[in-house]
Enzyme design. Structure first.
Site, PDB file in Angstrom:
ATOM      1  N   SER A   1       0.976  -1.252   0.170  1.00  0.00           N
ATOM      2  CA  SER A   1       0.082   0.032  -0.032  1.00  0.00           C
ATOM      3  C   SER A   1       0.960   0.962  -0.188  1.00  0.00           C
ATOM      4  O   SER A   1       2.072   1.240   0.072  1.00  0.00           O
ATOM      5  CB  SER A   1      -0.894  -0.087   1.217  1.00  0.00           C
ATOM      6  OG  SER A   1      -0.299  -0.135   2.449  1.00  0.00           O
ATOM      7  N   SER A   2       0.125   2.409  -0.059  1.00  0.00           N
ATOM      8  CA  SER A   2       0.850   3.831   0.059  1.00  0.00           C
ATOM      9  C   SER A   2       1.990   3.853  -1.247  1.00  0.00           C
ATOM     10  O   SER A   2       2.975   4.490  -0.976  1.00  0.00           O
ATOM     11  CB  SER A   2       1.603   3.980   1.220  1.00  0.00           C
ATOM     12  OG  SER A   2       0.642   3.884   2.439  1.00  0.00           O
ATOM     13  N   LEU A   3       1.584   3.155  -2.388  1.00  0.00           N
ATOM     14  CA  LEU A   3       2.562   3.366  -3.686  1.00  0.00           C
ATOM     15  C   LEU A   3       2.344   4.763  -4.304  1.00  0.00           C
ATOM     16  O   LEU A   3       3.209   5.247  -4.987  1.00  0.00           O
ATOM     17  CB  LEU A   3       2.154   2.102  -4.544  1.00  0.00           C
ATOM     18  CG  LEU A   3       3.058   1.043  -4.237  1.00  0.00           C
ATOM     19  CD1 LEU A   3       2.499   0.101  -5.417  1.00  0.00           C
ATOM     20  CD2 LEU A   3       4.454   1.016  -4.437  1.00  0.00           C
TER      21      LEU A   3
ATOM     22  N   LYS B   1      11.686  -7.021 -19.372  1.00  0.00           N
ATOM     23  CA  LYS B   1      11.282  -8.393 -18.509  1.00  0.00           C
ATOM     24  C   LYS B   1       9.892  -8.220 -17.868  1.00  0.00           C
ATOM     25  O   LYS B   1       9.219  -9.284 -17.965  1.00  0.00           O
ATOM     26  CB  LYS B   1      12.358  -8.471 -17.218  1.00  0.00           C
ATOM     27  CG  LYS B   1      12.350  -9.698 -16.645  1.00  0.00           C
ATOM     28  CD  LYS B   1      13.447  -9.796 -15.483  1.00  0.00           C
ATOM     29  CE  LYS B   1      13.431 -10.958 -14.855  1.00  0.00           C
ATOM     30  NZ  LYS B   1      14.511 -11.072 -13.724  1.00  0.00           N
TER      31      LYS B   1
ATOM     32  N   ASP C   1      10.781   8.188  -7.716  1.00  0.00           N
ATOM     33  CA  ASP C   1      10.714   8.955  -6.750  1.00  0.00           C
ATOM     34  C   ASP C   1      10.922  10.448  -7.335  1.00  0.00           C
ATOM     35  O   ASP C   1      12.096  10.631  -8.038  1.00  0.00           O
ATOM     36  CB  ASP C   1      11.411   8.977  -5.476  1.00  0.00           C
ATOM     37  CG  ASP C   1      11.140   7.616  -4.610  1.00  0.00           C
ATOM     38  OD1 ASP C   1       9.871   7.295  -4.827  1.00  0.00           O
ATOM     39  OD2 ASP C   1      11.820   7.099  -3.794  1.00  0.00           O
TER      40      ASP C   1
ATOM     41  N   CYS D   1      -9.449  25.051  12.971  1.00  0.00           N
ATOM     42  CA  CYS D   1     -10.595  24.196  13.696  1.00  0.00           C
ATOM     43  C   CYS D   1     -10.199  24.270  15.183  1.00  0.00           C
ATOM     44  O   CYS D   1     -10.226  25.283  15.928  1.00  0.00           O
ATOM     45  CB  CYS D   1     -10.822  23.089  12.974  1.00  0.00           C
ATOM     46  SG  CYS D   1     -12.307  22.075  13.607  1.00  0.00           S
ATOM     47  N   LEU D   2      -9.392  23.069  15.479  1.00  0.00           N
ATOM     48  CA  LEU D   2      -9.303  22.962  16.904  1.00  0.00           C
ATOM     49  C   LEU D   2      -8.048  23.984  17.287  1.00  0.00           C
ATOM     50  O   LEU D   2      -8.141  24.456  18.436  1.00  0.00           O
ATOM     51  CB  LEU D   2      -8.525  21.478  17.205  1.00  0.00           C
ATOM     52  CG  LEU D   2      -8.384  21.143  18.797  1.00  0.00           C
ATOM     53  CD1 LEU D   2      -9.590  21.531  19.494  1.00  0.00           C
ATOM     54  CD2 LEU D   2      -7.700  19.665  18.924  1.00  0.00           C
ATOM     55  N   GLY D   3      -7.517  24.606  16.215  1.00  0.00           N
ATOM     56  CA  GLY D   3      -6.268  25.496  16.531  1.00  0.00           C
ATOM     57  C   GLY D   3      -7.026  26.816  16.995  1.00  0.00           C
ATOM     58  O   GLY D   3      -6.332  27.575  17.479  1.00  0.00           O
TER      59      GLY D   3
ATOM     60  N   ARG E   1     -17.873  19.602  15.894  1.00  0.00           N
ATOM     61  CA  ARG E   1     -18.986  19.475  16.797  1.00  0.00           C
ATOM     62  C   ARG E   1     -18.972  20.816  17.775  1.00  0.00           C
ATOM     63  O   ARG E   1     -20.140  21.263  18.304  1.00  0.00           O
ATOM     64  CB  ARG E   1     -19.016  18.343  17.857  1.00  0.00           C
ATOM     65  CG  ARG E   1     -19.501  17.386  17.072  1.00  0.00           C
ATOM     66  CD  ARG E   1     -19.942  16.207  18.043  1.00  0.00           C
ATOM     67  NE  ARG E   1     -20.519  14.836  17.278  1.00  0.00           N
ATOM     68  CZ  ARG E   1     -19.773  14.067  16.743  1.00  0.00           C
ATOM     69  NH1 ARG E   1     -18.424  14.282  16.585  1.00  0.00           N
ATOM     70  NH2 ARG E   1     -20.512  13.324  16.080  1.00  0.00           N
TER      71      ARG E   1
ATOM     72  N   HIS F   1     -12.017  24.903   7.863  1.00  0.00           N
ATOM     73  CA  HIS F   1     -10.806  23.902   7.339  1.00  0.00           C
ATOM     74  C   HIS F   1     -10.463  24.609   5.755  1.00  0.00           C
ATOM     75  O   HIS F   1     -10.786  24.057   4.800  1.00  0.00           O
ATOM     76  CB  HIS F   1     -11.052  22.546   6.973  1.00  0.00           C
ATOM     77  CG  HIS F   1     -10.884  21.939   8.428  1.00  0.00           C
ATOM     78  ND1 HIS F   1      -9.667  21.368   9.011  1.00  0.00           N
ATOM     79  CD2 HIS F   1     -12.037  21.690   9.378  1.00  0.00           C
ATOM     80  CE1 HIS F   1      -9.990  20.723  10.074  1.00  0.00           C
ATOM     81  NE2 HIS F   1     -11.377  20.953  10.352  1.00  0.00           N
TER      82      HIS F   1
ATOM     83  N   GLU G   1      -7.758  24.409   4.362  1.00  0.00           N
ATOM     84  CA  GLU G   1      -6.634  23.700   3.698  1.00  0.00           C
ATOM     85  C   GLU G   1      -7.208  22.886   2.461  1.00  0.00           C
ATOM     86  O   GLU G   1      -6.591  22.400   1.575  1.00  0.00           O
ATOM     87  CB  GLU G   1      -6.010  23.059   4.580  1.00  0.00           C
ATOM     88  CG  GLU G   1      -6.670  21.665   5.221  1.00  0.00           C
ATOM     89  CD  GLU G   1      -7.174  22.223   6.520  1.00  0.00           C
ATOM     90  OE1 GLU G   1      -7.656  21.338   7.351  1.00  0.00           O
ATOM     91  OE2 GLU G   1      -7.499  23.212   6.855  1.00  0.00           O
TER      92      GLU G   1
END
Length: 543
Positions: free
Chosen positions: A13-15, A222, A239, A376-378, A457, A502, A504
């Site tokens: 995963s996370s490829l 191959k 990468d 938000c929580l910030g 909330r 949010h 972002e």
């Protein structure tokens, strides 16, 4: 008629299937094609809203309030358009729908089975996603061989029979690991992954190879031989320094042309000139900006994926390279951790763990005159810090963490009390906000009214608004319908903005979010003042 392009993943995963799918979408749209996206997640959760960020990463919120996989953020950023609830489906949603239909008697007494009932429901989501587009790119989450993903792969296999081979293509993203001790790239994992996919009945048309190093012609040959493909159908994805280079990397190798041929699509030549200029600027920054991100999921960077990318976009706007310093607030107990930071950002989160560290981060920014952006929580931690240290309300807190606090600066709205189901029951999606003229927010947005995405909330307690305003923490944004606090700004501070939403989620590389853009500008000004040997801020700020 719409074409279907399925993107699968193998080996691990996370490829980067999501980035690969988004990049393919970008290069197809650059050819004048209309593209729709669908992410299929095989977990039984109805949505990721209640999942631990350490396991799932970020929960991306769409305009219509869906809590979705973080790959939808990649889709929005690469294609520069909004995704919606219909762009993400989970196995939980599929089974929930099928079981509900069975309870209603929709299947007329039939024995309900994975094939055909579950796969038919999955295919209906495929068709819904494709409606109105030239190409539907459907990313199948998980790894080939995962038992929970088999119904999605079976549905994808059936689509080639129903829609025809000319309208369906399969892209397989796989890993070609580099073994350092042997100094070799190994193709065996890819061979096994393709073999597993073929056992299911899917033969990939394109293979994208993730690797640390470029692939030689022999390695490609191959892989092509064992996958029963021409060598030209094997593409590499080594990468790269920036994820925004990937569409250009694919285009240089001819992936867009290959997909157009496979799907029998007539297209114009790809126009990626503007995207190329954007990535060129990423590679040639003129300065550096260091932002401290004070969070509690810092061991899983995907938990802050949209925050990080929004900072990248803002830094790019100012021709700067981002140095993101992730600080674990569960181990944060003093100001020196922020030494050298040009700005401090406190992201959202849930639960009591690390909350005092976030409060400390807000205090360091307020006292030191360091640019601050709270999300938000910030916002909530900034308000609690101000109440404790400026208004001298000892023990002030949010009722989320201290239900018996004497000063409930942050509290639960009346309509949230008694809500038992945690999933999908928060204030979610886009809400309007009215801005105060002359505020930093007004200056950033250049508008009196805006709309932003929410996921929370608890709210600022209006009982304390007057005290905060009188002491210098201004309320510069409100949700008009219910008079809820949306934005706080600190008077006399160079740049201190905390928001309940949010931002972002709405930032794009071609159009950075206004608040992130101005926050990074303030951070760069802060860095410049320090380098110039000037006193950064002549006044003492609420010491």
């Amino acid at each position: 008629m719409s074409r279907y392009l399925f993107v699968t993943g193998g080996v691990v995963s996370s490829l980067g299937k999501g980035i690969s799918a988004a990049s393919i979408g970008r290069i197809l749209e650059a050819r004048g094609l209309s593209v729709s996206m669908l992410k299929c997640d095989p977990y039984i959760n109805v949505d990721p809203g209640t999942m631990n960020p350490f396991q799932h990463g970020e929960v991306f919120v769409t305009e219509d309030g869906a809590e979705t996989d973080l790959d939808l953020g990649h889709y929005e950023r690469f294609l520069n358009k909004d995704m919606h609830r219909a762009n993400n489906v989970t196995a939980g949603q599929i089974y929930e729908t099928v079981i509900s239909r069975e309870r209603r008697g929709d299947f007329l007494g039939a024995t309900v089975q994975v094939i055909p009932h579950v796969t038919e429901e999955i295919k209906s989501r495929f068709r819904r996603a494709a409606k109105g587009s030239d190409v539907a790119i459907i990313e199948l989450g998980g790894t080939v061989g995962d038992i929970e993903g088999l119904p999605f792969l079976e549905a994808a296999r059936q689509m080639a029979i129903e829609a025809g081979d000319a309208r369906v293509a399969y892209v397989h993203v796989t890993l070609v690991p580099y073994i350092g001790a042997a100094q070799e790239l190994k193709t065996k994992p890819t061979q096994h992954s393709v073999g597993k996919l073929r056992e299911i009945g899917i033969s990939p048309d394109i293979i994208i190879c993730r690797s640390e190093k470029p692939l030689s012609a022999d390695i490609k040959g191959k892989i092509a031989l064992f996958a029963n493909l021409p060598r030209e159908s094997v593409f590499e994805a080594p990468d790269v320094a920036s994820i925004y280079e990937v569409p250009l990397l694919f285009e240089r190798q001819g992936l867009g042309d290959a997909l157009a041929r496979l799907l029998a699509l007539k297209t114009r030549p790809a126009d990626l000139a503007e995207w190329g200029r954007l990535t060129g600027r990423i590679k040639r920054p003129k300065r550096r900006v260091s932002i401290a991100i004070a969070g509690k999921y810092t061991d899983c960077r995907d938990a802050y994926k949209s925050v990080h990318e929004a900072l990248v976009h803002a830094a790019l706007h100012h021709d700067a390279a981002l140095e993101a310093r992730y600080l674990d607030v569960t181990r944060l107990d003093s100001g020196p951790a922020f030494d050298g930071a040009h700005g401090i950002l406190v992201p959202g989160g849930f639960g009591e763990r690390g909350i005092e560290g976030k409060i400390k981060a807000a205090e360091v920014a307020r006292r030191g005159g360091i640019p601050y952006l709270g999300l938000c929580l910030g916002l909530q931690t900034a308000a609690v810090e101000f109440a404790r240290n400026v208004l001298k309300m000892r023990g002030a807190h949010s009722t989320e963490f201290d239900p018996k606090t004497r000063y409930p600066i942050i509290h639960l709205l009346a309509e949230q009390k008694g809500v038992e189901d945690l999933g999908g029951s928060m204030r979610l999606g886009v809400y309007p906000c009215r801005l105060a003229e002359g505020s930093l927010a007004y200056k950033a947005y250049q508008a009196a009214s805006i709309s932003e995405r929410h996921r929370h909330r608890y709210e600022f307690n209006n009982k304390y608004r007057g005290l905060f305003e009188d002491a210098g923490l201004r309320i510069t944004g409100v949700y008009p319908k219910k008079n809820l606090v949306e934005i706080l700004e600190l008077k006399g501070h160079p740049w201190f903005v905390a928001v309940q939403f949010h931002p972002e989620f709405k930032s794009r590389p071609e159009s950075p979010h206004p608040l992130f853009r101005d926050f990074v500008k303030a951070a760069l000004d802060h860095a410049s003042a320090r380098r110039g040997g000037e006193p950064e801020h002549p006044q003492t700020l609420y010491a």
